[in-house]
Design an enzyme around this catalytic site. Structure first.
Site, PDB file in Angstrom:
ATOM      1  N   LYS A  21       0.845  -1.216   0.000  1.00  0.00           N
ATOM      2  CA  LYS A  21       0.000   0.000   0.000  1.00  0.00           C
ATOM      3  C   LYS A  21       0.877   1.262   0.000  1.00  0.00           C
ATOM      4  CE  LYS A  21      -2.001  -1.110   3.924  1.00  0.00           C
ATOM      5  NZ  LYS A  21      -1.368  -2.423   4.191  1.00  0.00           N
ATOM      6  N   ARG A  96      -9.857   1.198   8.449  1.00  0.00           N
ATOM      7  CA  ARG A  96      -9.393  -0.131   8.807  1.00  0.00           C
ATOM      8  C   ARG A  96     -10.475  -0.934   9.523  1.00  0.00           C
ATOM      9  NH1 ARG A  96      -3.891   0.551   8.807  1.00  0.00           N
ATOM     10  NH2 ARG A  96      -2.708  -1.354   9.084  1.00  0.00           N
ATOM     11  N   ARG A 135      11.821  -5.878   5.047  1.00  0.00           N
ATOM     12  CA  ARG A 135      11.584  -4.452   4.757  1.00  0.00           C
ATOM     13  C   ARG A 135      12.588  -3.524   5.435  1.00  0.00           C
ATOM     14  NH1 ARG A 135       5.703  -2.367   5.579  1.00  0.00           N
ATOM     15  NH2 ARG A 135       5.962  -3.313   7.630  1.00  0.00           N
ATOM     16  N   ARG A 169      11.612  -1.169  10.735  1.00  0.00           N
ATOM     17  CA  ARG A 169      10.567  -0.892  11.717  1.00  0.00           C
ATOM     18  C   ARG A 169      10.708  -1.831  12.909  1.00  0.00           C
ATOM     19  NH1 ARG A 169       4.783  -0.693   8.738  1.00  0.00           N
ATOM     20  NH2 ARG A 169       5.359   0.670   7.024  1.00  0.00           N
ATOM     21  N   ARG A 180      -1.134  -9.058  12.998  1.00  0.00           N
ATOM     22  CA  ARG A 180      -1.693  -8.014  12.124  1.00  0.00           C
ATOM     23  C   ARG A 180      -2.532  -8.625  11.000  1.00  0.00           C
ATOM     24  NH1 ARG A 180       3.743  -5.136  10.925  1.00  0.00           N
ATOM     25  NH2 ARG A 180       2.630  -4.203   9.189  1.00  0.00           N
TER      26      ARG A 180
HETATM   27  P1  AP5 Z   1       4.827  -1.668   1.963  1.00  0.00           P
HETATM   28  O1  AP5 Z   1       4.604  -0.720   0.841  1.00  0.00           O
HETATM   29  O2  AP5 Z   1       5.550  -1.197   3.160  1.00  0.00           O
HETATM   30  O3  AP5 Z   1       3.437  -2.381   2.360  1.00  0.00           O
HETATM   31  P2  AP5 Z   1       2.231  -1.853   3.195  1.00  0.00           P
HETATM   32  O4  AP5 Z   1       1.008  -2.500   2.634  1.00  0.00           O
HETATM   33  O5  AP5 Z   1       2.254  -0.370   3.281  1.00  0.00           O
HETATM   34  O6  AP5 Z   1       2.588  -2.546   4.592  1.00  0.00           O
HETATM   35  P3  AP5 Z   1       2.466  -1.976   6.042  1.00  0.00           P
HETATM   36  O7  AP5 Z   1       3.197  -2.941   6.945  1.00  0.00           O
HETATM   37  O8  AP5 Z   1       2.855  -0.547   6.097  1.00  0.00           O
HETATM   38  O9  AP5 Z   1       0.944  -2.132   6.274  1.00  0.00           O
HETATM   39  P4  AP5 Z   1       0.150  -2.088   7.556  1.00  0.00           P
HETATM   40  O10 AP5 Z   1      -1.216  -1.883   7.053  1.00  0.00           O
HETATM   41  O11 AP5 Z   1       0.338  -3.252   8.443  1.00  0.00           O
HETATM   42  O12 AP5 Z   1       0.846  -0.927   8.393  1.00  0.00           O
HETATM   43  P5  AP5 Z   1       0.509   0.583   8.633  1.00  0.00           P
HETATM   44  O13 AP5 Z   1       1.781   1.309   8.642  1.00  0.00           O
HETATM   45  O14 AP5 Z   1      -0.605   1.039   7.771  1.00  0.00           O
HETATM   46  O15 AP5 Z   1       5.578  -2.946   1.345  1.00  0.00           O
HETATM   47  C1  AP5 Z   1       5.994  -4.002   2.192  1.00  0.00           C
HETATM   48  C2  AP5 Z   1       7.368  -4.487   1.749  1.00  0.00           C
HETATM   49  O16 AP5 Z   1       7.254  -5.095   0.477  1.00  0.00           O
HETATM   50  C3  AP5 Z   1       8.411  -3.379   1.598  1.00  0.00           C
HETATM   51  O17 AP5 Z   1       9.635  -3.895   2.023  1.00  0.00           O
HETATM   52  C4  AP5 Z   1       8.426  -3.093   0.081  1.00  0.00           C
HETATM   53  O18 AP5 Z   1       9.673  -2.646  -0.379  1.00  0.00           O
HETATM   54  C5  AP5 Z   1       8.074  -4.454  -0.490  1.00  0.00           C
HETATM   55  N1  AP5 Z   1       7.269  -4.374  -1.709  1.00  0.00           N
HETATM   56  C6  AP5 Z   1       6.218  -3.547  -1.955  1.00  0.00           C
HETATM   57  N2  AP5 Z   1       5.703  -3.791  -3.185  1.00  0.00           N
HETATM   58  C7  AP5 Z   1       6.458  -4.806  -3.705  1.00  0.00           C
HETATM   59  C8  AP5 Z   1       6.416  -5.509  -4.939  1.00  0.00           C
HETATM   60  N3  AP5 Z   1       5.492  -5.251  -5.882  1.00  0.00           N
HETATM   61  N4  AP5 Z   1       7.325  -6.503  -5.141  1.00  0.00           N
HETATM   62  C9  AP5 Z   1       8.255  -6.779  -4.201  1.00  0.00           C
HETATM   63  N5  AP5 Z   1       8.360  -6.155  -3.020  1.00  0.00           N
HETATM   64  C10 AP5 Z   1       7.446  -5.171  -2.765  1.00  0.00           C
HETATM   65  O19 AP5 Z   1      -0.042   0.495  10.131  1.00  0.00           O
HETATM   66  C11 AP5 Z   1       0.773   0.104  11.200  1.00  0.00           C
HETATM   67  C12 AP5 Z   1      -0.056  -0.107  12.447  1.00  0.00           C
HETATM   68  O20 AP5 Z   1      -0.694   1.127  12.840  1.00  0.00           O
HETATM   69  C13 AP5 Z   1      -1.229  -1.080  12.288  1.00  0.00           C
HETATM   70  O21 AP5 Z   1      -0.829  -2.392  12.520  1.00  0.00           O
HETATM   71  C14 AP5 Z   1      -2.193  -0.573  13.343  1.00  0.00           C
HETATM   72  O22 AP5 Z   1      -1.785  -1.022  14.603  1.00  0.00           O
HETATM   73  C15 AP5 Z   1      -2.015   0.915  13.335  1.00  0.00           C
HETATM   74  N6  AP5 Z   1      -2.975   1.617  12.469  1.00  0.00           N
HETATM   75  C16 AP5 Z   1      -2.704   2.191  11.258  1.00  0.00           C
HETATM   76  N7  AP5 Z   1      -3.810   2.710  10.722  1.00  0.00           N
HETATM   77  C17 AP5 Z   1      -4.816   2.475  11.607  1.00  0.00           C
HETATM   78  C18 AP5 Z   1      -6.203   2.739  11.587  1.00  0.00           C
HETATM   79  N8  AP5 Z   1      -6.779   3.354  10.554  1.00  0.00           N
HETATM   80  N9  AP5 Z   1      -6.936   2.335  12.663  1.00  0.00           N
HETATM   81  C19 AP5 Z   1      -6.362   1.704  13.701  1.00  0.00           C
HETATM   82  N10 AP5 Z   1      -5.060   1.411  13.766  1.00  0.00           N
HETATM   83  C20 AP5 Z   1      -4.281   1.785  12.725  1.00  0.00           C
HETATM   84 MG    MG Z   2       2.497   1.004   4.819  1.00  0.00          MG
END
Ligand code: AP5
Ligand code: MG
Length: 224
Positions: A21, A96, A135, A169, A180
């Protein structure tokens, strides 16, 4: 697509953790010059700065839990009022929960903003685990890379900003990823059905290079 310069483009980027994402939102931000709003990133900033919210939530987030709906809704509502979001925005990781999706709909209606599409990126769980464990992120611009799958073109140098410092991270451990993924299935997956029903959902195969997935998203937006 009618959003050549990004004017008026409002997207939600959803999918399980590690599906890309943030990576794809960063591509769209560069392409359309719109604001990329990651709620996960906002929370990590609170933890990093040691704010009251950050201190309260850090153990909970480290264990893979969600932040409270009310807090996230308030953060997003305030953030989209800021000048850099006026042209358009990508909400990454929000909504979410069904509650967040329902409140977002009302919030956007009140602000006179139309959501154009909800992009759901799909990747099998075993690839997700591999991607997240590998990552690392540019400390200057936040671009994500992966040991195995998505390396910078020049080793040790960020493709986007030329930065040379990277970090991992704290929460990218096997136990946290599993928790997660479970939270995603139980609480976020129902929002997918919600957006399917109202016709906004565009499901994208996220398995492939960053460029190939970006092309699929572009295609899905053209066919809107
Ligand atoms: P990356 O782009 O980092 O993936 P992502 O989907 O953004 O993964 P996240 O871990 O950031 O998602 P998340 O939803 O768990 O965390 P968030 O920060 O939103 O890509 C992942 C890896 O793959 C990278 O190394 C990248 O280089 C690689 N990659 C990408 N595309 C690729 C491809 N095509 N081919 C190969 N490699 C590739 O949230 C974190 C925490 O915050 C949550 O767990 C929750 O506790 C809290 N939180 C956030 N938002 C809310 C909300 N709205 N409500 C409540 N709690 C929340
Ligand atoms: Mg992300």
């Amino acid at each position: 697509m009618s959003f050549k310069n990004g004017e008026g483009l409002h997207l939600v980027m959803t999918g399980a953790p590690g599906t890309g994402k943030g990576t794809q939102a960063s591509v769209l931000k560069r392409r359309y010059g719109i604001c990329h709003l990651s709620t996960g990133e906002m929370l990590r900033e609170e933890v990093k700065k040691g704010t009251e919210i950050g201190n309260q939530l850090k153990d909970h987030l480290a264990a893979g839990g969600f932040a409270p709906d009310e807090l996230m809704i308030k953060m997003v509502s305030n953030r989209i009022e800021e000048p850099d979001c006026k042209k358009g925005f990508i909400l990454d990781g929000f909504p979410r929960t069904l509650k967040q999706a329902e409140v977002l709909e009302n919030m956007l209606n009140e602000k006179g903003i139309t959501l154009n599409a909800v992009i759901e990126i799909q990747v099998p769980d075993h690839i997700i685990v591999d991607r997240i464990l590998g990552r690392y992120t540019c400390m200057t611009c936040g671009e994500s890379y992966s040991d195995k799958y998505h390396k910078p073109k020049v080793p040790g140098v960020c493709d986007i900003c030329g930065g040379t410092k990277f970090s991992r991270r704290l929460y990218d451990t096997k136990e946290t990823i599993e928790r997660r993924l479970e939270k995603y299935r139980n609480f976020t997956y129902p929002t997918i059905a919600y957006y399917k029903e109202n016709g906004l959902l565009r499901s994208i195969d996220g398995n492939g290079t960053v460029e190939v997935v970006a092309e699929r998203i572009d295609e899905a937006l053209k066919n809107k």
